[in-house]
Scaffold this motif. Structure first.
Motif, short mmCIF file in Angstrom:
data_model
loop_
_atom_site.label_atom_id
_atom_site.label_comp_id
_atom_site.label_asym_id
_atom_site.label_seq_id
_atom_site.Cartn_x
_atom_site.Cartn_y
_atom_site.Cartn_z
N THR A 86 0.86 -1.19 0.00
CA THR A 86 0.00 0.00 0.00
C THR A 86 0.89 1.24 0.00
O THR A 86 2.10 1.14 -0.28
N SER A 87 0.31 2.41 0.31
CA SER A 87 1.11 3.62 0.16
C SER A 87 0.61 4.73 1.08
O SER A 87 -0.42 4.59 1.76
N ASP A 88 1.35 5.83 1.04
CA ASP A 88 0.91 7.05 1.74
C ASP A 88 0.46 8.10 0.72
O ASP A 88 0.44 9.29 1.01
N TYR A 89 0.09 7.66 -0.45
CA TYR A 89 -0.29 8.55 -1.55
C TYR A 89 -1.45 9.46 -1.15
O TYR A 89 -2.49 9.00 -0.66
N LEU A 90 -1.24 10.76 -1.32
CA LEU A 90 -2.24 11.79 -1.03
C LEU A 90 -2.63 11.85 0.44
O LEU A 90 -3.57 12.54 0.81
N GLY A 91 -1.93 11.09 1.29
CA GLY A 91 -2.27 11.08 2.71
C GLY A 91 -3.63 10.46 2.98
O GLY A 91 -4.20 10.68 4.06
N LEU A 185 6.23 4.58 10.79
CA LEU A 185 4.93 5.02 11.26
C LEU A 185 5.04 6.30 12.09
O LEU A 185 4.22 7.22 11.97
N GLN A 186 6.08 6.40 12.92
CA GLN A 186 6.27 7.62 13.72
C GLN A 186 6.50 8.81 12.81
O GLN A 186 5.95 9.90 13.02
N ASP A 187 7.32 8.62 11.80
CA ASP A 187 7.57 9.70 10.84
C ASP A 187 6.30 10.11 10.11
O ASP A 187 6.04 11.30 9.91
N TYR A 188 5.51 9.09 9.72
CA TYR A 188 4.27 9.38 8.98
C TYR A 188 3.28 10.15 9.86
O TYR A 188 2.60 11.07 9.40
N ARG A 189 3.19 9.78 11.13
CA ARG A 189 2.30 10.50 12.04
C ARG A 189 2.66 11.99 12.09
O ARG A 189 1.78 12.86 12.14
#
Length: 949
Positions: A86-91, A185-189
């Protein structure tokens, strides 16, 4: 037919020509969300039967993870590990989605590091073949259950080009991905920002409140009651569907001079007053409370608690005609003495009762209090389908087990609150999670000491909880609820205290740690979490299922199934349906415990039928007929017909104390219509009986019958017309049934005569009975009407309806055979033109004679079937079958435990070259085995219901 040929035919059927045999699992299919099913149902089935999977899906939502986790937990028990790219595309994917995915131990999550990753592909590995689903559907609840989405499902072998292409694409994505770990995950948060969504600009003025889809028809029905001069009416409406505002709409329309809103708790009275004032308007002095602390008796709109109003001194201060409109909230309580004092005192122009659960545990007649005027009804399932409540994801989980010991009704308290069980419960609650940033849960357990001890242990484990029981006063209850709503605690643990009347809209978890005592209480407790609330997209419902005797009630309650049909309850457990975008999920062990409970209970016992009868009688205010049971979704009329202790519905009415006088001949006629025709599996005889009942002289012509059948879309030919004569003359039943013939059991006399094949007429004895006995006429007419209503479940264009159930006697009749030869038929009978074959797939006893016939489902498309022994290829019946001139009808049931009914799987053909003479059993008697190939690819639900262990 070898596997390779099956695979080739399946692909050619989907991509080249439907002349090739299809295959439910292997034929390419277009998937969509519609009445036939949802994309999620197909994905779920693939999940439950795969050996592994790899998905590439850009977008995942939290609201789809609860049912996904339930399946993944079963896969984990099988040692199956899987991967999602999966991805972090467009949040789009929230940080909480990744956090919840990380909880699944047998799942590897990879984050694709490619700009514009927008794939939606699901690859399932089945060992000797792979299945891919590719289309527009991301792994979101809306896409898989609701939206207009398309997806192509295709299966291919490991050596196929499609498999190679998909595998190569997944490998490429995998090379450009990184594992989901705590650092990422910490960075993404920290860097995640909620996607900006379009906002609707609100006007400067507050939008007027308008009736919702439940309230509009309810208001129209109430208006009709008032216009007709009726003085009482009842509205049954699921919790959360807007009963308070419905009452406000009704009151505003009525325009009373003085109005009373009667409730059982002061807190509800205060909230209702605020809602009415906000909607109706007017000065504050128009609105008042009549409670323990306030006595605003002169208010135009008075909101009172029953405890205060029912006091003799209070009633004395208010004259009987002081109020012209009284609304009773939670009207199922109105049978209590305090409410009855209020009913006896006041004489308003209209009483309105509102309740979510009119079925009373104490068997009091709520409907009678409102003169049986049920203005409108919307139950939980309908409210969920209409999107009026917050969706739920229910998961039935096996309760804690240690050394083979499972929780039961009599488990010692020490076992219920043991540290290991508490840890197991908390682990499951954490695994399935909740919607939102913090748990706001309501936990139902079975004992007060258990509630208090669990609250202590929950809190010690870092999940602040408080126990509430009926020993706590109202002030403490209100304080604890406030602590939950404000986030100071995570859980309230209680014992049936919050079944009704408590409004905590922010609840996001409901946990059941107790035996299901009744369907009513189950729905009340489930409903506590279903009120909508800002940011609440769903509620997680966890039911810890032990070895309870009442486990069978769970699927009945979830599906509001009052049919009392065991087979239907079994289907609802093995193949739980979605309700709107809500899902029902049973872990495999939990489902097995429910099925064990179903095997031990008799849903159609006389006790159950009596209770269902009394409930419907209370609801209608009169003696219900069979068609009423059909119309109001209560017990299926088929349950009465199948009961061996009841000749007909008249005999049931006698058992419940009604005055029913029938002659032996009238009883026999009613028994015939009930036992043979009421099931509606062929409407032809019923249509004729209805025509004869409607005709003044009880006669009609054959052309009139044919026209009536054509109008219903029913097939008509000379064979079926001759069969109608055989059935209604009772000639079909000239076979032995113990000491009597079946014809004698039904009185021996024909119901209908058809002299010279011109006009049909009731036999003189039947015509005379219908004229002489009004009750017999009513019961006869009711049985015919009920049978015609039930016939809507069958396709009248053809003899048999695919995937409907039939017993051997039904088949003899629908094949237009002149006699009922079902008793000596056993597994099959080769007729001149047609041959029905009956297969019991799972043999209950290996020592039974028929267990030597191993009828295996091969490739999901064909069954290996054996003739009787001794038989040879040269035997006449075998030769007729192999000639291809006899049409084969295939009927299958799972096991003898399910009863006499078989599912019709459609026509079948003998695979050329598959017939072989084999020696079976200990005596090595010869039989002929052959492969029966299904004409219609087997539907997934039937494959799971009939063939899977």
């Amino acid at each position: 037919m070898d596997k390779q040929t099956v695979f080739k035919n399946a692909i050619l059927n989907g991509l080249y020509s439907q002349d090739y045999p299809g295959h439910e699992l292997l034929t390419p299919q277009l998937l969509a969300n519609n009445q036939a099913g949802t994309i999620w149902q197909v994905v779920q089935d693939e999940l439950q039967h795969c050996q592994g999977f790899t998905w590439a899906v850009a977008f995942i939502t939290l609201d789809m993870l609860v049912p996904f986790k339930a399946v993944m937990a079963d896969l984990a028990d099988q040692g199956i590990t899987v991967t999602i790219l999966t991805s972090d595309y467009l949040g789009f994917n929230r940080p909480q989605v990744f956090a919840e995915l990380a909880k699944i131990p047998n799942l590897t999550v990879k984050i694709v590091d490619q700009a514009g990753f927008h794939a939606k592909g699901y690859l399932f590995d089945h060992g000797n073949f792979q299945t891919v689903i590719i289309g527009s559907a991301n792994f979101t609840r809306a896409a898989l259950l609701q939206n207009v989405e398309w997806a192509l499902k295709a299966s291919s072998r490991e050596t196929a080009g499609l498999t190679a292409q998909v595998t190569a694409q997944l490998a490429e994505l995998n090379r450009h991905s990184q594992p989901l770990d705590a650092t990422w995950l910490q960075d993404y948060r920290q860097r995640w920002r909620a996607p900006v969504r379009p906002t609707v600009t609100s006007s400067k003025h507050q939008q007027p409140i308008k009736p919702n889809q439940m309230q509009r028809p309810a208001l129209a029905a109430l208006h009709e009651l008032v216009a007709a001069g009726v003085h009482r009416g009842l509205v049954v409406s699921a919790t959360g569907t807007g009963k308070t505002y419905l009452g406000a709409f009704a009151v505003r329309s009525f325009r009373p001079h003085r109005f009373l809103y009667l409730v059982h708790r002061e807190q509800i009275a205060k909230k209702s007053l605020q809602s009415f004032r906000r909607f109706i308007g007017g000065p504050a002095s128009d609105y008042g409370l009549l409670t323990g602390n306030r006595h605003d008796r002169d208010a135009k709109y008075l909101f009172a608690t029953v405890q205060t109003l029912s006091q003799p001194a209070t009633l004395k201060q208010l004259g009987p005609k002081t109020l012209d409109y009284i609304l009773v909230d939670e009207a199922h309580r109105a049978a209590a003495p305090s409410y009855q004092r209020v009913f006896d005192h006041f004489r308003p122009q209209f009483w309105l009762g509102m309740t979510a659960t009119p079925e009373r545990m104490d068997k009091q007649d709520v409907y009678a209090l409102f003169d049986y005027h049920l203005a409108y009804e919307i139950r939980l399932k309908a409210a969920l389908d209409a999107g009026m409540l917050a969706p739920f994801h229910y998961v039935g989980i096996q309760d804690y087990e240690r050394d083979g010991a499972v929780i039961t009704e009599t488990s010692d308290l020490r076992y219920l609150v043991a540290d290991q069980r508490v840890k197991y419960i908390l682990d499951q609650m954490d695994y399935y999670g909740y919607c939102g940033d913090q748990a706001r849960g309501l936990v139902f357990c079975s004992r007060q000491k258990e509630a208090r001890e669990l609250a202590v242990k929950f809190s010690a484990a870092g999940h602040p909880a408080i126990a509430l029981t009926n020993t706590d006063n109202g002030a403490r209850r209100q304080s604890v609820v406030h602590q939950l709503e404000s986030g100071k605690i995570e859980y309230i643990i209680t014992v049936d205290l919050f079944n009704e009347g408590v409004d905590i809209p922010s609840l996001n978890q409901v946990v059941m740690l107790r035996n299901t005592q009744s369907e009513v209480v189950f729905i009340q407790q489930l409903g506590r979490g279903l009120r909508k609330y800002p940011g609440k997209e769903y509620v997680t419902v966890l039911d810890f299922i032990g070895n309870y005797q009442n486990n069978f009630l769970i699927p009945l309650a979830l599906n509001h199934d009052t049919s009392r049909q065991v087979d239907r309850a079994r289907q609802e457990t093995l193949l739980p349906p979605a309700i709107g975008v809500s899902t029902i999920n049973f872990r495999r062990v939990a489902a097995a415990r429910i099925l064990q409970s179903l095997e031990k209970v008799k849903l159609d016992s006389m006790h159950e039928l009596r209770q269902a009868y009394q409930d419907l009688r209370h609801r209608l205010g009169r003696v219900p007929m069979l068609v009423d049971f059909y119309r109001y979704g209560s017990v299926s009329p088929l349950v009465f017909a199948a009961n061996s202790r009841l000749a007909n519905y008249g005999s049931f009415l006698q058992k419940v104390g009604e005055q029913v006088e029938l002659t032996a001949g009238e009883n026999a006629v009613l028994a015939f219509v009930t036992k043979e025709l009421l099931n509606g599996k062929r409407p032809h005889e019923l249509v004729l009986l209805q025509l004869l009942l409607a005709a003044p002289d009880h006669r009609c012509g054959q052309e009139q019958l044919s026209a009536a059948l054509h109008e219903r879309g029913a097939y008509v030919d000379s064979n079926v017309l001759r069969s109608i004569d055989d059935i209604l003359s009772l000639a079909f039943f000239d076979v032995k049934a113990g000491k009597k013939t079946k014809r004698a059991v039904y009185g021996g006399q024909p119901l209908v005569t058809h002299p010279d094949l011109v006009d049909y007429a009731f036999a003189p004895s039947l015509a005379a009975a219908l004229k002489r006995n009004a009750l017999f006429h009513r019961l006869f007419e009711d049985a015919v009407a009920t049978g015609l209503a039930l016939s809507k479940d069958y396709d009248a264009h053809q003899q048999f309806t695919l995937y409907r159930q039939y017993d051997r006697k039904d088949v003899c009749r629908l094949l237009n055979w002149p006699l009922d030869v079902s008793a000596p038929m056993y597994g099959y009978r080769v007729g001149e033109r047609e041959c029905p074959i009956f297969i019991t797939y799972h043999k209950d006893d290996d020592q039974r004679r028929n267990a030597i016939y191993d009828n295996q489902l091969q490739n999901g498309q064909s069954l290996r079937w054996y003739t009787r022994s001794p038989r040879h290829r040269s035997s006449p019946e075998v030769q007729r079958l192999l000639s291809g001139k006899v049409k084969i009808h295939l009927f299958v049931k799972r096991s003898d435990a399910v009863g006499k009914q078989f599912y019709y799987l459609g026509p079948a053909k003998i695979q050329p070259g598959s017939a072989k003479e084999e020696k079976l059993g200990a005596n090595h008697k010869p039989a002929v085995g052959m492969n029966l190939v299904l004409t219609h690819p087997l539907a997934t639900r039937l494959r799971r219901l009939l063939f899977e262990k």
